[in-house]
Design a protein around this motif. Structure first.
Motif, PDB file in Angstrom:
ATOM      1  N   ASN A 244       4.195 -15.881  -9.206  1.00 18.35           N
ATOM      2  CA  ASN A 244       3.997 -14.668  -9.988  1.00 18.35           C
ATOM      3  C   ASN A 244       2.938 -13.755  -9.408  1.00 18.35           C
ATOM      4  O   ASN A 244       3.237 -12.648  -8.968  1.00 18.35           O
ATOM      5  N   GLU A 245       1.699 -14.225  -9.400  1.00 21.50           N
ATOM      6  CA  GLU A 245       0.621 -13.351  -8.928  1.00 21.50           C
ATOM      7  C   GLU A 245       0.865 -12.950  -7.472  1.00 21.50           C
ATOM      8  O   GLU A 245       0.649 -11.811  -7.071  1.00 21.50           O
ATOM      9  N   THR A 246       1.352 -13.921  -6.675  1.00 20.79           N
ATOM     10  CA  THR A 246       1.554 -13.658  -5.255  1.00 20.79           C
ATOM     11  C   THR A 246       2.582 -12.554  -5.002  1.00 20.79           C
ATOM     12  O   THR A 246       2.346 -11.646  -4.205  1.00 20.79           O
ATOM     13  N   THR A 247       3.704 -12.614  -5.706  1.00 15.11           N
ATOM     14  CA  THR A 247       4.750 -11.617  -5.454  1.00 15.11           C
ATOM     15  C   THR A 247       4.355 -10.269  -6.060  1.00 15.11           C
ATOM     16  O   THR A 247       4.581  -9.217  -5.448  1.00 15.11           O
ATOM     17  N   THR A 248       3.756 -10.308  -7.244  1.00 11.01           N
ATOM     18  CA  THR A 248       3.205  -9.081  -7.834  1.00 11.01           C
ATOM     19  C   THR A 248       2.276  -8.426  -6.814  1.00 11.01           C
ATOM     20  O   THR A 248       2.337  -7.219  -6.562  1.00 11.01           O
ATOM     21  N   THR A 249       1.424  -9.244  -6.230  1.00 12.78           N
ATOM     22  CA  THR A 249       0.436  -8.728  -5.283  1.00 12.78           C
ATOM     23  C   THR A 249       1.100  -8.150  -4.042  1.00 12.78           C
ATOM     24  O   THR A 249       0.697  -7.095  -3.549  1.00 12.78           O
ATOM     25  N   LEU A 250       2.107  -8.836  -3.529  1.00 11.64           N
ATOM     26  CA  LEU A 250       2.792  -8.311  -2.341  1.00 11.64           C
ATOM     27  C   LEU A 250       3.330  -6.901  -2.629  1.00 11.64           C
ATOM     28  O   LEU A 250       3.140  -5.974  -1.834  1.00 11.64           O
ATOM     29  N   ILE A 251       3.983  -6.729  -3.775  1.00 12.41           N
ATOM     30  CA  ILE A 251       4.599  -5.426  -4.072  1.00 12.41           C
ATOM     31  C   ILE A 251       3.498  -4.380  -4.323  1.00 12.41           C
ATOM     32  O   ILE A 251       3.571  -3.256  -3.818  1.00 12.41           O
ATOM     33  N   SER A 252       2.466  -4.762  -5.058  1.00  8.47           N
ATOM     34  CA  SER A 252       1.357  -3.813  -5.306  1.00  8.47           C
ATOM     35  C   SER A 252       0.674  -3.449  -3.987  1.00  8.47           C
ATOM     36  O   SER A 252       0.383  -2.272  -3.734  1.00  8.47           O
ATOM     37  N   ASN A 253       0.408  -4.448  -3.152  1.00  9.48           N
ATOM     38  CA  ASN A 253      -0.273  -4.162  -1.875  1.00  9.48           C
ATOM     39  C   ASN A 253       0.577  -3.257  -0.984  1.00  9.48           C
ATOM     40  O   ASN A 253       0.040  -2.423  -0.247  1.00  9.48           O
ATOM     41  N   ALA A 254       1.890  -3.422  -1.070  1.00 10.94           N
ATOM     42  CA  ALA A 254       2.762  -2.558  -0.266  1.00 10.94           C
ATOM     43  C   ALA A 254       2.579  -1.108  -0.701  1.00 10.94           C
ATOM     44  O   ALA A 254       2.445  -0.204   0.141  1.00 10.94           O
ATOM     45  N   VAL A 255       2.534  -0.887  -2.010  1.00 11.44           N
ATOM     46  CA  VAL A 255       2.362   0.494  -2.492  1.00 11.44           C
ATOM     47  C   VAL A 255       0.986   1.013  -2.071  1.00 11.44           C
ATOM     48  O   VAL A 255       0.858   2.149  -1.588  1.00 11.44           O
ATOM     49  N   ILE A 256      -0.032   0.196  -2.210  1.00 11.74           N
ATOM     50  CA  ILE A 256      -1.386   0.626  -1.822  1.00 11.74           C
ATOM     51  C   ILE A 256      -1.415   1.007  -0.330  1.00 11.74           C
ATOM     52  O   ILE A 256      -1.962   2.042   0.053  1.00 11.74           O
ATOM     53  N   VAL A 282       3.027  -5.705   5.542  1.00  5.99           N
ATOM     54  CA  VAL A 282       2.111  -5.768   4.393  1.00  5.99           C
ATOM     55  C   VAL A 282       1.613  -7.206   4.236  1.00  5.99           C
ATOM     56  O   VAL A 282       0.425  -7.455   4.024  1.00  5.99           O
ATOM     57  N   LEU A 283       2.536  -8.170   4.374  1.00  3.45           N
ATOM     58  CA  LEU A 283       2.132  -9.580   4.256  1.00  3.45           C
ATOM     59  C   LEU A 283       1.057  -9.921   5.277  1.00  3.45           C
ATOM     60  O   LEU A 283       0.089 -10.622   4.988  1.00  3.45           O
ATOM     61  N   ARG A 284       1.230  -9.408   6.500  1.00  2.00           N
ATOM     62  CA  ARG A 284       0.254  -9.693   7.558  1.00  2.00           C
ATOM     63  C   ARG A 284      -1.055  -8.950   7.312  1.00  2.00           C
ATOM     64  O   ARG A 284      -2.140  -9.529   7.361  1.00  2.00           O
ATOM     65  N   PHE A 285      -0.926  -7.654   7.030  1.00  2.00           N
ATOM     66  CA  PHE A 285      -2.082  -6.759   7.020  1.00  2.00           C
ATOM     67  C   PHE A 285      -2.998  -7.042   5.827  1.00  2.00           C
ATOM     68  O   PHE A 285      -4.214  -6.963   5.941  1.00  2.00           O
ATOM     69  N   CYS A 286      -2.428  -7.342   4.679  1.00  2.00           N
ATOM     70  CA  CYS A 286      -3.272  -7.710   3.522  1.00  2.00           C
ATOM     71  C   CYS A 286      -2.614  -8.879   2.797  1.00  2.00           C
ATOM     72  O   CYS A 286      -1.962  -8.705   1.767  1.00  2.00           O
ATOM     73  N   SER A 287      -2.815 -10.050   3.356  1.00  2.00           N
ATOM     74  CA  SER A 287      -2.183 -11.279   2.864  1.00  2.00           C
ATOM     75  C   SER A 287      -2.553 -11.514   1.406  1.00  2.00           C
ATOM     76  O   SER A 287      -3.739 -11.607   1.085  1.00  2.00           O
ATOM     77  N   PRO A 288      -1.551 -11.660   0.527  1.00  2.00           N
ATOM     78  CA  PRO A 288      -1.865 -11.924  -0.883  1.00  2.00           C
ATOM     79  C   PRO A 288      -2.757 -13.155  -1.040  1.00  2.00           C
ATOM     80  O   PRO A 288      -3.710 -13.142  -1.815  1.00  2.00           O
ATOM     81  N   LEU A 398      -2.847  -0.848 -11.117  1.00  2.53           N
ATOM     82  CA  LEU A 398      -2.538   0.118 -10.054  1.00  2.53           C
ATOM     83  C   LEU A 398      -1.943   1.394 -10.670  1.00  2.53           C
ATOM     84  O   LEU A 398      -0.713   1.574 -10.700  1.00  2.53           O
ATOM     85  N   PRO A 399      -2.841   2.277 -11.173  1.00  2.00           N
ATOM     86  CA  PRO A 399      -2.318   3.496 -11.813  1.00  2.00           C
ATOM     87  C   PRO A 399      -1.769   4.476 -10.766  1.00  2.00           C
ATOM     88  O   PRO A 399      -2.466   4.800  -9.792  1.00  2.00           O
ATOM     89  N   VAL A 400      -0.538   4.915 -10.990  1.00  2.00           N
ATOM     90  CA  VAL A 400       0.084   5.879 -10.055  1.00  2.00           C
ATOM     91  C   VAL A 400       0.843   6.944 -10.851  1.00  2.00           C
ATOM     92  O   VAL A 400       1.228   6.729 -12.003  1.00  2.00           O
ATOM     93  N   ARG A 401       1.027   8.111 -10.166  1.00  2.00           N
ATOM     94  CA  ARG A 401       1.920   9.140 -10.721  1.00  2.00           C
ATOM     95  C   ARG A 401       3.202   9.134  -9.897  1.00  2.00           C
ATOM     96  O   ARG A 401       3.152   9.099  -8.657  1.00  2.00           O
ATOM     97  N   LEU A 402       4.321   9.131 -10.595  1.00  4.82           N
ATOM     98  CA  LEU A 402       5.615   9.086  -9.911  1.00  4.82           C
ATOM     99  C   LEU A 402       6.369  10.396 -10.180  1.00  4.82           C
ATOM    100  O   LEU A 402       6.375  10.881 -11.304  1.00  4.82           O
TER     101      LEU A 402
END
Ligand code: HEM
Length: 403
Positions: A244-256, A282-288, A398-402
């Protein structure tokens, strides 16, 4: 020669930007023995050393009697370890029971369902305009998917989130002296709550089998020697929490990272076929998961440092993934990087069971987000809040405007 090198993974400034310290670690202190901690703990920074440790599970064990000893401070017996906390044959036995639910072929069958969940979440987020993307997309997608695989009601996901958060909040703190009696008690209460939730569901599946993982585990339990009741519970908890946290983090880190690198962002929008590689980057650059711990089982020498039985080594995946000896322009974020043997899912026998699943979830979530928006903008000021555990490179909002 005395050195001023130190790495304190609990220090917020270090956690926000650890990369210069990792680089110095790789250059000057590839195996660094921490000072002043209650345990003997060494940090390992180079790719080759990290890989060598994770491949050698006879010398570097994933079973930590330490947790057992700490738990004994409490009054009751501890449950058996999950597959993550076992080695050798015991590990292979547990992993063998669930492996087949996570093969690439089986995982691909989940894609249409994932697309539907992601579309619904992204459409609601776009309609809202400004959202916390963690709440709106990056958390609900993985938890809904794993709940459906296991066969537990996705409607209970707020509950699962509370459990996952609680279960991992203190992960890794034990190595830095931050695991006390009160935390152990909290973990125990959590375990009781999860057990009370799962036991009736398991009993129900024993009476009415279905096409889900829970039924598979219940049947393994009923075949006698295959899986004990407590082992089954540990398995369910691990599966519910690990991804859970890991995959959430991967997707959030990708957006960041896409927001931090507008050229890369524009390129991935122009060339959607790059998305798979961008996710690996993203996995490499900011590993969850920033570090993966092991216990040393015999006296051994590593990187010029003598390690003794029952020392702990922390394999810094976040550092190995920036090792210039393996990655060209290691500090550059390149969404089209071709050769990318990152260690973000670990390596060796404990290599992440959910890697295929996590990759697909990230591709589906980001694909839906990019296809249904023209622009994503940051809607936060100051720093994003960090996850409490030093194991994770993660934000909790992760507050964003879409648009
Ligand atoms: C981007 C997302 C993910 C990351 C970065 C990640 C990372 C990792 C890492 C580093 C390990 C190795 C731990 C070790 O060596 O001790 C691991 C193991 C594991 N992961 Fe993941 N994981 C992710 C997603 C998932 C998902 C979606 C699941 C769901 C099933 C999952 C389930 C597991 C399990 C069960 C293990 C233990 C495997 C074993 O002990 O043999 N993970 N993960």
């Amino acid at each position: 020669m005395p050195s001023d090198f130190a790495l304190n993974p609990l220090d917020p400034a270090t956690r926000r930007d650890p990369y210069a310290l990792y680089a110095r670690g790789r250059r000057e202190h590839p195996v660094f023995l921490h000072d002043g901690l209650p345990l003997r703990v060494a940090s390992v920074f180079r790719y080759a050393d990290v890989q060598a440790i994770l491949r050698d599970d006879a010398t570097y064990s994933n079973s930590f009697p330490l947790e057992q000893q700490l738990a004994e401070l409490g009054e009751r017996e501890m449950p058996p370890p999950s597959m993550l906390g076992t080695d050798g044959d015991a590990h292979a036995r547990l992993r063998g029971l669930v492996n087949k639910a996570f093969t690439p072929r089986i995982v691909r069958r989940l894609e249409p369902r994932m697309e539907a969940i992601a579309a619904e979440l992204v459409e609601a987020a776009v309609a809202a305009g400004e959202v916390d993307l963690v709440q709106a997309l990056t958390y609900p997608l993985p938890v809904t998917v794993i709940a459906e695989i296991i066969g537990i009601p996705a409607a209970d996901r707020a509950q699962f989130k509370r459990w996952s958060d609680e279960a991992i909040a203190s992960l890794g703190l034990v190595f830095f002296g931050g695991f006390d009696r009160e935390r152990i008690e909290r973990q125990r209460r959590l375990l009781d709550e999860m057990r009370a939730y799962f036991v009736p569901l398991a009993e129900e599946r024993a009476r009415h089998p279905q096409e889900d993982l829970l039924t598979g585990l219940v049947q393994a339990e009923h075949e006698g020697s295959k899986l004990s009741h407590e082992e089954m519970l540990q398995m369910l908890i691990l599966l519910l929490v690990a991804g859970n946290e890991t995959t959430t983090t991967l997707i959030s880190n990708a957006v960041i990272e896409l927001l931090a690198h507008p050229d890369a962002h524009a390129r991935v929008r122009r060339e959607p076929a790059l998305l798979e590689r961008a996710i690996e980057e993203v996995l490499r650059f900011c590993s969850p998961v920033q570090f993966d711990p092991r216990r040393v089982t015999r006296d051994v020498e590593l990187g010029g440092m003598k390690l003794a039985k029952d020392d702990y080594v922390l394999c810094w995946l976040g550092s190995a993934n920036r090792d210039e000896a393996v990655f060209e322009r290691a500090d550059a974020f390149d969404p089209a990087r071709e050769k990318n043997p990152h260690l973000s899912f670990g390596f060796g026998s404990h290599y992440c069971l959910g890697a295929n699943l996590a990759r697909l979830e990230a591709r589906v979530a980001l694909g839906a987000l990019l296809a249904r928006t023209r622009a994503i903008e940051p809607a936060w000021t100051g720093e994003l809040p960090l996850h409490p555990s030093p194991v994770f490179r993660a934000v909790t909002s992760l507050p964003v405007r879409l648009a």
